[in-house]
Design a protein around this motif. Structure first.
Motif, PDB file in Angstrom:
ATOM      1  N   UNK A 158      62.735  18.132  27.160  1.00 49.71           N
ATOM      2  CA  UNK A 158      61.573  19.071  27.068  1.00 49.71           C
ATOM      3  C   UNK A 158      60.485  18.463  27.691  1.00 49.71           C
ATOM      4  N   UNK A 159      60.391  17.307  28.393  1.00 53.23           N
ATOM      5  CA  UNK A 159      59.066  17.187  28.993  1.00 53.23           C
ATOM      6  C   UNK A 159      58.910  17.737  30.567  1.00 53.23           C
ATOM      7  N   UNK A 160      59.809  18.569  30.857  1.00 53.55           N
ATOM      8  CA  UNK A 160      59.882  19.200  32.194  1.00 53.55           C
ATOM      9  C   UNK A 160      58.635  20.248  32.238  1.00 53.55           C
ATOM     10  N   UNK A 161      57.648  19.980  32.997  1.00 52.68           N
ATOM     11  CA  UNK A 161      56.496  20.944  33.112  1.00 52.68           C
ATOM     12  C   UNK A 161      55.584  21.013  31.943  1.00 52.68           C
ATOM     13  N   UNK A 162      55.696  19.927  31.211  1.00 57.04           N
ATOM     14  CA  UNK A 162      54.873  19.901  29.868  1.00 57.04           C
ATOM     15  C   UNK A 162      53.357  19.741  30.279  1.00 57.04           C
ATOM     16  N   UNK A 163      53.047  19.098  31.373  1.00 58.92           N
ATOM     17  CA  UNK A 163      51.598  19.134  31.740  1.00 58.92           C
ATOM     18  C   UNK A 163      51.098  20.350  32.079  1.00 58.92           C
ATOM     19  N   UNK A 164      51.971  21.269  32.731  1.00 56.69           N
ATOM     20  CA  UNK A 164      51.462  22.611  33.250  1.00 56.69           C
ATOM     21  C   UNK A 164      51.429  23.525  32.144  1.00 56.69           C
ATOM     22  N   UNK A 165      52.260  23.310  31.193  1.00 55.89           N
ATOM     23  CA  UNK A 165      52.330  24.139  29.915  1.00 55.89           C
ATOM     24  C   UNK A 165      51.098  23.902  28.993  1.00 55.89           C
ATOM     25  N   UNK A 166      50.839  22.508  28.862  1.00 54.94           N
ATOM     26  CA  UNK A 166      49.402  22.242  28.332  1.00 54.94           C
ATOM     27  C   UNK A 166      48.222  22.800  28.924  1.00 54.94           C
ATOM     28  N   UNK A 167      48.178  22.597  30.373  1.00 53.15           N
ATOM     29  CA  UNK A 167      47.068  23.215  31.156  1.00 53.15           C
ATOM     30  C   UNK A 167      46.993  24.692  31.068  1.00 53.15           C
ATOM     31  N   UNK A 168      48.100  25.567  31.200  1.00 48.99           N
ATOM     32  CA  UNK A 168      48.021  26.921  31.315  1.00 48.99           C
ATOM     33  C   UNK A 168      47.486  27.238  29.831  1.00 48.99           C
TER      34      UNK A 168
END
Length: 529
Positions: A419-429
């Motif tokens: 579930x950590x895939x693209x987690x950074x992008x999810x938070x930023x978006x």
């Protein structure tokens, strides 16, 4: 300590700005380019004046403040509206911060700065005045919980300490701008630099040492240097900005602190007289530097003994804090493990069963400015939780919200590895969709290097070690449920009904049962046992 061993951190000091912001910041920018970089600018006296139109471009972002600038509070009623009305807001514009009425600020380099805003008034309490109670509170803030307190590096006051010009007939001061209370603070806190404004003149007194005050005093008799600064851009061209290189007290050898200087002068203050005048204290002296304290002396011996035995007033009422471990308000049935400086507890209304909190045992509002031993133990709990969650093939997301909270809570939520895939992008978006921006903390950086001590913030540490953060500006409405919304979303945990913590609260019996199970499961990873 040799020159190669000395650690210097550069500071700028400034007198009354009185609305001349362009003059100040242009000069600071020039000095910073020529002789810097300087870490911070500390301002005493009146920051605002009669005409403050020059501040508007800095406030709206058209002009930039070149160095992080910390200011004292108002000294007159007319200036109060220019300061934040909410105690949780300290940022006046980007890179300009209001320190507060009184307190101690230890910056990211370890320089300890005590400060007292306003002018002295005996009995009234206003945003632009201080009294003996404020001075006692500041002393308590420095000494409380610090049995080895040695003094402070810098003490900032707008008013000059009464008696500081004794022996110098060439300097005259206005009687309404000096006070005995900064003199008392100097004796108690033994600052290495005492800096004041309001007088409109530059004066630097030869160094002096405040004597040790007896068995109750753990401070060092280090040299104090007083600096009075003139007004910014004054027509007499008196010195109004001062560059200071300073090694933090805690990083200096005792031999360097005690080393005599060639131009030392006698201490201009008498502690017994100040204490008697300010607090009406009667003090008995027995031998050299041996004192018996009675903060509430009366003529009745029995009453005197009763009051002498009173415990000192604690400024922070921890009984009203939900997270101070000594507080009767804390829900102790939620606690899983307790260390020397921090503890682990079940989050009330957690997203998942293993949604946990790491909290300091004593009262600290955020992770910034905490003692090293507290931070070290918090990190130990983080490492233990990483191993704990990994047993179920899960990895932790840690987040902290220092906004509309009173006690630091580091929240830990386990998520599946995939579930950590693209987690950074999810938070930023999602942050941009909600009207604010999350920045990435450089891998070699620290949070206290990008966020001043008293500025509200949100930070999240992702499983890959990436740290995202945002300063919560006074004009921004930060969504309190933001991290829960992201983690509960479909791409992460897919639990949209777990966003609001109040909807997730379990009955106490179920909480107790869950905590007991978690204690057993966590035991193999519990370093506190």
């Amino acid at each position: 300590m040799s020159d190669k061993q000395k650690i210097f951190f550069f500071r700028l000091l400034c007198g009354d700005v009185e609305g001349k912001f362009d003059t100040l910041f242009k000069r600071v920018e020039s000095i910073n380019k020529k002789s810097g970089p300087f870490d911070i600018l500390l301002c005493v006296g009146n920051f605002f004046g009669v005409n403050n139109k020059e501040f508007t471009p800095y406030k709206i972002g058209d002009k930039k403040v070149p160095v992080p600038t910390y200011i004292l509070g108002p000294n007159k009623e007319d200036h109060v509206p220019f300061y934040p009305s909410d105690d949780s807001e300290f940022e006046l514009c980007d890179n300009v911060y209001y320190l507060g009425k009184r307190g101690v600020y230890t910056d990211s380099k370890g320089v300890k700065i005590a400060y007292l805003s306003g002018i002295f008034e005996t009995n009234i309490e206003t945003p632009w005045t201080y009294n003996a109670k404020d001075v006692s509170g500041l002393c308590d803030a420095c000494v409380r919980g610090n049995p080895s307190f040695r003094g402070v590096d810098i003490l900032l006051t707008s008013q000059w300490p009464a008696g500081i010009i004794s022996g110098n007939s060439n300097v005259s001061l206005s009687t309404n701008a000096v006070s005995d209370l900064p003199s008392y603070l100097c004796m108690k806190l033994k600052p290495r630099y005492l800096v004041s404004g309001l007088e409109g003149i530059y004066y630097e007194r030869p160094p002096f040492r405040c004597p040790n005050l007896g068995d109750h005093d753990t401070t060092l008799e280090s040299v104090t240097r007083f600096i009075g600064l003139a007004r910014v851009g004054n027509p007499n061209k008196d010195k109004w900005i001062y560059a200071l290189s300073i090694t933090p007290l805690d990083k200096m050898k005792m031999s360097d602190l005690f080393q005599k200087t060639t131009d030392e002068t006698p201490c201009p203050f008498n502690f017994n007289e100040l204490e008697s005048k300010i607090f009406k204290i009667k003090r008995k002296i027995s031998g050299v530097n041996q004192y018996f304290y009675d903060m509430n002396a009366t003529d009745e011996g029995e009453e005197k003994n009763k009051k002498r035995n009173k415990k000192p007033r604690i400024e922070m009422d921890q009984s009203k804090c939900w997270f101070c471990l000594a507080s009767p308000s804390v829900e102790k049935h939620l606690i899983i493990a307790v260390g020397n400086a921090a503890y682990l507890a079940l989050a009330k209304g957690g997203i998942v069963e293993e949604h946990l909190l790491i909290c300091p045992i004593e009262h600290y509002q955020s992770s910034l400015g905490q003692p090293p031993d507290v931070l070290e133990e918090i990190n130990q709990f983080k490492e233990a939780l990483k191993k704990f969650y990994l047993r179920n093939n899960r990895i932790p997301v840690f987040f902290e919200r220092n906004y509309k909270t009173s006690h630091m809570q580091l929240q830990a939520i386990p998520i599946p590895k995939n579930a950590d895939r693209e987690l950074k992008d999810i938070f930023v978006d999602e942050s941009e969709a909600q009207g604010f921006k999350l920045d990435v903390l450089e891998s070699h950086g620290r949070l206290d290097q990008v966020i001043p001590l008293k500025v509200p913030y949100f930070t999240v540490e992702l499983p890959d070690g990436t740290v995202l953060y945002t300063k919560i500006q006074g004009s921004v409405h930060f969504p309190l449920n933001f991290p829960r919304e992201v983690l509960s979303s479909g791409p992460v945990l897919d639990m949209p009904n777990r966003v609001e913590w109040k909807d997730c609260i379990l009955p106490k019996e179920e909480e107790e049962e869950l905590v007991q199970r978690l204690r057993t499961d966590f035991e193999p990873f519990d370093f506190t046992m």
